[in-house]
Structure formats: C-alpha cells, structure tokens
Write a protein that holds these residues in place. Structure first.
Motif, mmCIF file in Angstrom:
data_model
loop_
_atom_site.group_PDB
_atom_site.id
_atom_site.type_symbol
_atom_site.label_atom_id
_atom_site.label_comp_id
_atom_site.label_asym_id
_atom_site.label_seq_id
_atom_site.Cartn_x
_atom_site.Cartn_y
_atom_site.Cartn_z
ATOM 1 N N LEU A 234 0.836 -1.207 0.000
ATOM 2 C CA LEU A 234 0.000 0.000 0.000
ATOM 3 C C LEU A 234 0.867 1.251 0.000
ATOM 4 C CD1 LEU A 234 -2.919 -0.956 2.425
ATOM 5 C CD2 LEU A 234 -2.797 -1.166 -0.060
ATOM 6 N N GLN A 235 1.938 1.228 0.774
ATOM 7 C CA GLN A 235 2.824 2.385 0.780
ATOM 8 C C GLN A 235 3.525 2.558 -0.556
ATOM 9 O OE1 GLN A 235 5.192 1.484 4.295
ATOM 10 N NE2 GLN A 235 3.920 2.826 5.573
ATOM 11 N N SER A 236 3.858 1.455 -1.216
ATOM 12 C CA SER A 236 4.478 1.547 -2.539
ATOM 13 C C SER A 236 3.516 2.147 -3.558
ATOM 14 C CB SER A 236 4.920 0.159 -3.025
ATOM 15 O OG SER A 236 5.958 -0.355 -2.227
ATOM 16 N N LEU A 237 2.236 1.749 -3.482
ATOM 17 C CA LEU A 237 1.244 2.273 -4.417
ATOM 18 C C LEU A 237 0.880 3.715 -4.118
ATOM 19 C CD1 LEU A 237 -1.265 -0.720 -4.656
ATOM 20 C CD2 LEU A 237 0.328 0.026 -6.426
ATOM 21 N N GLY A 238 0.936 4.107 -2.846
ATOM 22 C CA GLY A 238 0.490 5.434 -2.462
ATOM 23 C C GLY A 238 -1.009 5.598 -2.569
ATOM 24 N N ALA A 239 -1.732 4.491 -2.482
ATOM 25 C CA ALA A 239 -3.191 4.480 -2.610
ATOM 26 C C ALA A 239 -3.710 3.196 -1.977
ATOM 27 C CB ALA A 239 -3.608 4.561 -4.071
ATOM 28 N N ILE A 240 -5.028 3.135 -1.786
ATOM 29 C CA ILE A 240 -5.670 1.927 -1.266
ATOM 30 C C ILE A 240 -6.464 1.302 -2.406
ATOM 31 C CG2 ILE A 240 -7.106 0.907 0.516
ATOM 32 C CD1 ILE A 240 -4.774 2.470 1.658
ATOM 33 N N PRO A 241 -6.056 0.132 -2.894
ATOM 34 C CA PRO A 241 -6.783 -0.482 -4.009
ATOM 35 C C PRO A 241 -8.119 -1.067 -3.553
ATOM 36 C CG PRO A 241 -4.581 -1.452 -3.703
ATOM 37 C CD PRO A 241 -4.909 -0.679 -2.464
ATOM 38 N N ASN A 242 -9.050 -1.114 -4.477
ATOM 39 C CA ASN A 242 -10.256 -1.905 -4.284
ATOM 40 C C ASN A 242 -9.856 -3.345 -3.972
ATOM 41 O OD1 ASN A 242 -12.441 -3.800 -5.356
ATOM 42 N ND2 ASN A 242 -13.494 -1.851 -5.579
ATOM 43 N N GLU A 243 -10.583 -3.994 -3.096
ATOM 44 C CA GLU A 243 -10.221 -5.339 -2.650
ATOM 45 C C GLU A 243 -10.075 -6.330 -3.802
ATOM 46 O OE1 GLU A 243 -13.389 -6.095 0.063
ATOM 47 O OE2 GLU A 243 -14.930 -5.678 -1.450
ATOM 48 N N TYR A 244 -10.806 -6.107 -4.907
ATOM 49 C CA TYR A 244 -10.731 -7.035 -6.032
ATOM 50 C C TYR A 244 -9.386 -6.973 -6.757
ATOM 51 C CZ TYR A 244 -15.616 -8.338 -5.598
ATOM 52 O OH TYR A 244 -16.796 -8.852 -5.133
ATOM 53 N N LEU A 245 -8.606 -5.936 -6.535
ATOM 54 C CA LEU A 245 -7.275 -5.882 -7.130
ATOM 55 C C LEU A 245 -6.331 -6.898 -6.508
ATOM 56 C CD1 LEU A 245 -7.091 -2.113 -7.802
ATOM 57 C CD2 LEU A 245 -6.252 -3.817 -9.402
ATOM 58 N N HIS A 246 -6.735 -7.507 -5.406
ATOM 59 C CA HIS A 246 -5.933 -8.609 -4.851
ATOM 60 C C HIS A 246 -5.798 -9.729 -5.866
ATOM 61 C CE1 HIS A 246 -4.857 -11.993 -2.145
ATOM 62 N NE2 HIS A 246 -4.243 -11.037 -1.456
ATOM 63 N N TYR A 247 -6.812 -9.926 -6.704
ATOM 64 C CA TYR A 247 -6.742 -10.974 -7.720
ATOM 65 C C TYR A 247 -5.667 -10.686 -8.767
ATOM 66 C CZ TYR A 247 -11.252 -12.411 -5.787
ATOM 67 O OH TYR A 247 -12.260 -12.822 -4.956
ATOM 68 N N TYR A 248 -5.341 -9.413 -8.959
ATOM 69 C CA TYR A 248 -4.285 -9.042 -9.908
ATOM 70 C C TYR A 248 -2.916 -9.015 -9.235
ATOM 71 C CZ TYR A 248 -8.028 -7.526 -13.047
ATOM 72 O OH TYR A 248 -9.134 -7.483 -13.864
ATOM 73 N N TYR A 249 -2.833 -8.373 -8.085
ATOM 74 C CA TYR A 249 -1.538 -8.188 -7.435
ATOM 75 C C TYR A 249 -0.993 -9.470 -6.802
ATOM 76 C CZ TYR A 249 -2.405 -3.121 -7.822
ATOM 77 O OH TYR A 249 -2.649 -1.848 -8.285
ATOM 78 N N PHE A 250 -1.896 -10.371 -6.419
ATOM 79 C CA PHE A 250 -1.491 -11.633 -5.785
ATOM 80 C C PHE A 250 -2.195 -12.805 -6.480
ATOM 81 C CE2 PHE A 250 -0.860 -8.307 -2.667
ATOM 82 C CZ PHE A 250 0.401 -8.593 -2.156
ATOM 83 N N ASN A 251 -2.142 -12.794 -7.791
ATOM 84 C CA ASN A 251 -2.912 -13.756 -8.567
ATOM 85 C C ASN A 251 -2.487 -15.192 -8.297
ATOM 86 O OD1 ASN A 251 -2.949 -15.243 -11.597
ATOM 87 N ND2 ASN A 251 -4.864 -14.390 -10.847
ATOM 88 N N ARG A 252 -1.187 -15.454 -8.305
ATOM 89 C CA ARG A 252 -0.707 -16.827 -8.135
ATOM 90 C C ARG A 252 -1.163 -17.398 -6.796
ATOM 91 N NH1 ARG A 252 5.418 -18.565 -9.486
ATOM 92 N NH2 ARG A 252 4.665 -17.660 -11.439
ATOM 93 N N GLU A 253 -1.033 -16.595 -5.734
ATOM 94 C CA GLU A 253 -1.422 -17.070 -4.405
ATOM 95 C C GLU A 253 -2.933 -17.301 -4.318
ATOM 96 O OE1 GLU A 253 2.314 -14.585 -4.055
ATOM 97 O OE2 GLU A 253 0.383 -14.427 -5.110
ATOM 98 N N THR A 254 -3.695 -16.429 -4.957
ATOM 99 C CA THR A 254 -5.149 -16.560 -4.892
ATOM 100 C C THR A 254 -5.634 -17.778 -5.671
ATOM 101 O OG1 THR A 254 -5.347 -14.154 -4.714
ATOM 102 C CG2 THR A 254 -7.329 -15.375 -5.262
ATOM 103 N N VAL A 255 -5.079 -17.997 -6.861
ATOM 104 C CA VAL A 255 -5.461 -19.183 -7.636
ATOM 105 C C VAL A 255 -5.131 -20.450 -6.864
ATOM 106 C CG1 VAL A 255 -4.963 -20.523 -9.717
ATOM 107 C CG2 VAL A 255 -5.317 -18.054 -9.881
ATOM 108 N N ALA A 256 -3.957 -20.473 -6.216
ATOM 109 C CA ALA A 256 -3.583 -21.639 -5.420
ATOM 110 C C ALA A 256 -4.561 -21.849 -4.268
ATOM 111 C CB ALA A 256 -2.163 -21.477 -4.883
ATOM 112 N N ALA A 257 -5.001 -20.758 -3.634
ATOM 113 C CA ALA A 257 -5.965 -20.876 -2.537
ATOM 114 C C ALA A 257 -7.302 -21.405 -3.042
ATOM 115 C CB ALA A 257 -6.142 -19.523 -1.842
ATOM 116 N N TYR A 258 -7.739 -20.934 -4.200
ATOM 117 C CA TYR A 258 -8.978 -21.442 -4.803
ATOM 118 C C TYR A 258 -8.850 -22.940 -5.095
ATOM 119 C CZ TYR A 258 -11.902 -17.311 -5.766
ATOM 120 O OH TYR A 258 -12.734 -16.230 -5.654
#
Length: 447
Positions: A234-258
């Motif tokens: 979040l500090q690197s982005l300088g913004a707070i992303p919508n929660e759905y951007l987790h699917y983009y920023y942490f895609n590999r981890e999320t697919v593995a969790a699914y």
C-alpha cells in the motif's frame, strides 16, 4: 413511485427492501414489482419481504410476476439484478477456469468474461424493452460484471443506465472510520473501472487525510485492505486499491488458494442458497425472515475467503459483516434523480472526458454529481502509468466481450480471454472458450 426489480427472486433483494422501509420522505417508493424467471424463488423472497414489512406503516406494496413486459410497464426505476445461469453457472465458471490454472472469479479474469458473454445478450434485450415499454425509466444496474453490463445497456438507453457497486462504499467507510471521520463528511478521490479502482485521497474540508494513514503501518494493518495487500505494498502504491485488485496483485497465491479450497465460492453459495429456498418451499407457514438473515450472515462472513487465506488476513471484522451499502447507494441515487436532490456518489457511468485515455462511451467507476438530470462524472486527476495500463487492458477486454456478444464470433471471444492480464496463453484462451461452451448452453451462439 414504482420500482421494478429484475432478478426479484434474488437473495439480496431484502437488503433493498430494508432500505425502502426506512425511507419515510415524501415521494418515496410506494410499489415494488419483483420479476424473475423462477416463480419459486419469487415466492420465497416475497415472503421475506412480507415479514420485513410486518408492523411497518405504509410499507411499499409488493407485486410479483414472471412476465418481463408486464413488469416493465409503468416503471419509474428498474433495478437490474439478474444472474444468467444462476449460481450453478457461477460455479461452472470457476471450475472451468481453475482446470486451466487461471482465476474463475465471477467478475475478474476468465470467470468474469464467461459471465459477461452469458449476460450481455440478456441485458441488451432488457435495455431494448425498457426503451420501448418504459422510455422515461432509469435503469440502475446491479448485475455483474457491473461495468461491462452497464456499458452494454448504455449503448441502447444512454445515460439512463447507471451501474452501482458496494465495494467503493465499503472501502471509503473503512478508511474514514480509521481516520475518525464520518463517511458523509469525506470526499473520496476514487477512480478506475468496476472492481478495478483505487482510493487515492480522502478529503475533509479541503485537507487530504489519506497520507497520514499510509504513513502509519500499524493503522494500515488493522483493516480489511491493509490485511489483504500488506502495508509495504500500500505504501508503494500510495493508494488503497479496491479489494478485487488482490486478484491481480497476488494472482498466483489466490489461484492456489482457490484450488486448495474444498469448494469454490460459487459452489458454496449455490449449496447455501439452495438450502434456504428449499427450506421456505418445504415449510410454507414458517417465518421467512429469520432463515434469510441467518443465511445472509454466513454469506457475509465467508466473503473473499480465498483471498484472505492467501494473504493470511484472518476472519472478517465484525463491522464488515453487514451489507456493504449498495442498497443505500441505490436509494440515494433514486432520490437524487426523482426529486432533484443533488448529491455525490461513486457510480459506473459513461466516461465523457473524465479519463483521457478512454473514449467518451467507456463506462468507468468514479465520483459523480447526481440530480434530476442523472449522474455526471466529476473531473479527476490522471491515473499513474501502472493503473492506466491495467485499466486500458481490461477495458479492451470488455470491448471484445461486447463485440463477441453482438457478433457471435468465437474468434472474438477467444481474443477477449487471451488479452486479459490474468490469462497467460492464447492456447489457454481457446480451451476456455471450448470449456465454457460445453458448460453453458447459453453460449452456443459463439461460432
């Protein structure tokens, strides 16, 4: 004022009716027409609404119908909350994508594209019927993928199609609460597409308070988005992303969790809601609202469970277990338009000149000024390059989905999948199209 809810047998309809019951102002909604293709679901939700209305003076009257044209005639507002293919379709969307090792979430990636290809033809038919049967009505679109579906409808009814989502509302509420600010006092500098936006500022009396939050690592780690994304990111982005951007920023981890999950989100909701509707069908004299409310609480507690597992974010905070507030946004939007009560809301509307990297007709999600003339996006600062690239890429995919739905071209559908940032191969895209055509009879039009 007459409100028509398409998808009126849907599970979240009582949230809308709850908001209507709390509205005692002059010119409020006095009649609600529920339309659905499933008469059994309509009956169940009508019973829940009757329980809600018990003891409430002058509660809006409720009428149900399975005839779409009958529902639309005389409408002042139309809520489109349809789910083409039902939750079984959502579960299939997830299953086909995960078999190819890509995300199958209902609005993001392969699953969102499949859902859009099923939904756009139906949404276009609805828009055409509204134009013919209720030309003065406003369509408020709840249907996912919300930005894509709103854009499809806007091509036929223009700015009278407005999309809403509860994600920006929930994000703004959480950040304002952390900073000790009443949400109604804050101006949210939020911009992007539906489920692809960033909160870049939170202003009170002309002062941006978001930098103070971004500088406080302990505070950043104390709320939903901070737990999902981590303070460093979040500090690197300088913004707070919508929660759905987790699917983009942490895609590999999320697919593995699914893939590790015993059931996908769609399969869970399908089974859970089937129990609810079956219970009401089998017990016609039992109180309906308690069964609905217990199911709702379980639904909210398990929201985005795979992403929270991937991030190690733990359970949802108690304050996040209530609805994100989309029904409140819808009520405020209706009142602003019907009674010329000027307000500002984050909505999905046509871009006009707001984001110079997109054309005027591209539907985006930004703060809008709303009055009797509808919703107009406010001017916003340009997105940074990383966000611009993602927004442009996903909007290009949405346009290919719209083109495929209009032309019936399998090749164009393949292009839509292949161009998405979360699909890593044209070969995978081809197999996805074949897999989805096999799973969904409604996609037989793709040739």
């Amino acid at each position: 004022m007459r409100l028509v809810i398409l998808g009126g047998g849907g599970f979240r309809v009582p949230l809308v009716y709850r908001a209507l019951l709390g509205d005692r102002a002059e010119g409020r909604v006095t009649e609600v027409v529920l339309h659905d293709v499933d008469a059994g679901r309509l009956d169940a939700i009508a019973r829940v609404l009757a329980d809600q209305a018990a003891g409430v003076p002058d509660a809006p009257a409720v009428r149900v119908t399975t005839d779409l044209d009958e529902a639309l005639r005389g409408a002042d507002f139309v809520f489109s909350a349809i789910r083409v293919g039902g939750l079984a379709g959502r579960a299939a969307d997830e299953r086909v994508a995960l078999a190819e090792g890509v995300l199958g979430q209902e609005t993001v990636g392969a699953g969102g594209i499949a859902y859009g290809l099923r939904t756009v033809p139906v949404a276009v038919d609805i828009a055409r019927r509204v134009k013919r049967l209720a030309p003065d009505a406003w369509v408020i679109n709840f249907t996912n993928p919300a930005g894509l579906v709103t854009e499809a409808m806007s091509r036929h009814i223009g700015d009278r199609a407005i999309g809403i989502c509860d994600s920006p509302v929930g994000l703004g509420r959480r950040v304002a609460g952390l900073l000790g600010v009443a949400p109604g006092r804050a101006w949210l500098d939020y911009v992007g597409l539906n489920h692809l936006g960033w909160l870049r500022g939170l202003e009170v009396d002309g002062r941006d308070l978001l930098p103070a939050l971004l500088a406080d690592r302990d505070l950043l780690g104390s709320f939903e988005e901070g737990k999902l994304f981590g303070a460093d990111w979040l500090q690197s982005l300088g913004a707070i992303p919508n929660e759905y951007l987790h699917y983009y920023y942490f895609n590999r981890e999320t697919v593995a969790a699914y893939q590790r999950a015993e059931r996908t989100r769609g399969a869970f909701l399908h089974d859970q809601q089937a129990r609810f509707y079956d219970t009401l069908r089998d017990h016609p004299d039992a109180p309906a609202f308690p069964a609905w409310d217990a199911t709702r609480a379980e639904r909210e507690a398990t929201y985005m469970a795979a992403s929270r597992e991937a991030a190690g974010a733990g359970e949802r905070a108690p304050e996040d277990l209530e609805s994100g507030g989309y029904e409140g946004v819808a009520l405020a939007l209706m009142r602003a338009i019907a009674h010329d009560e000027r307000t500002t809301l984050i909505l999905n509307v046509r871009n006009r000149t707001t984001l110079s990297v997109l054309d005027a007709d591209a539907v985006i999600e930004v703060p809008c000024l709303v009055d009797a003339g509808g919703a107009r996006p406010v001017s916003v600062a340009p997105l940074p390059a990383h966000a611009t690239g993602l927004v442009c890429a996903v909007k290009a995919v949405e346009r290919e989905v719209l083109a495929a739905a209009e032309s019936g071209s399998r090749a164009t559908a393949v292009k839509a999948f292949a161009l998405h940032p979360l699909v890593d191969s044209v070969s995978v895209a081809r197999r996805l199209v074949d897999g989805y055509r096999a799973a969904h009879p409604g996609l037989a039009y793709l040739n």
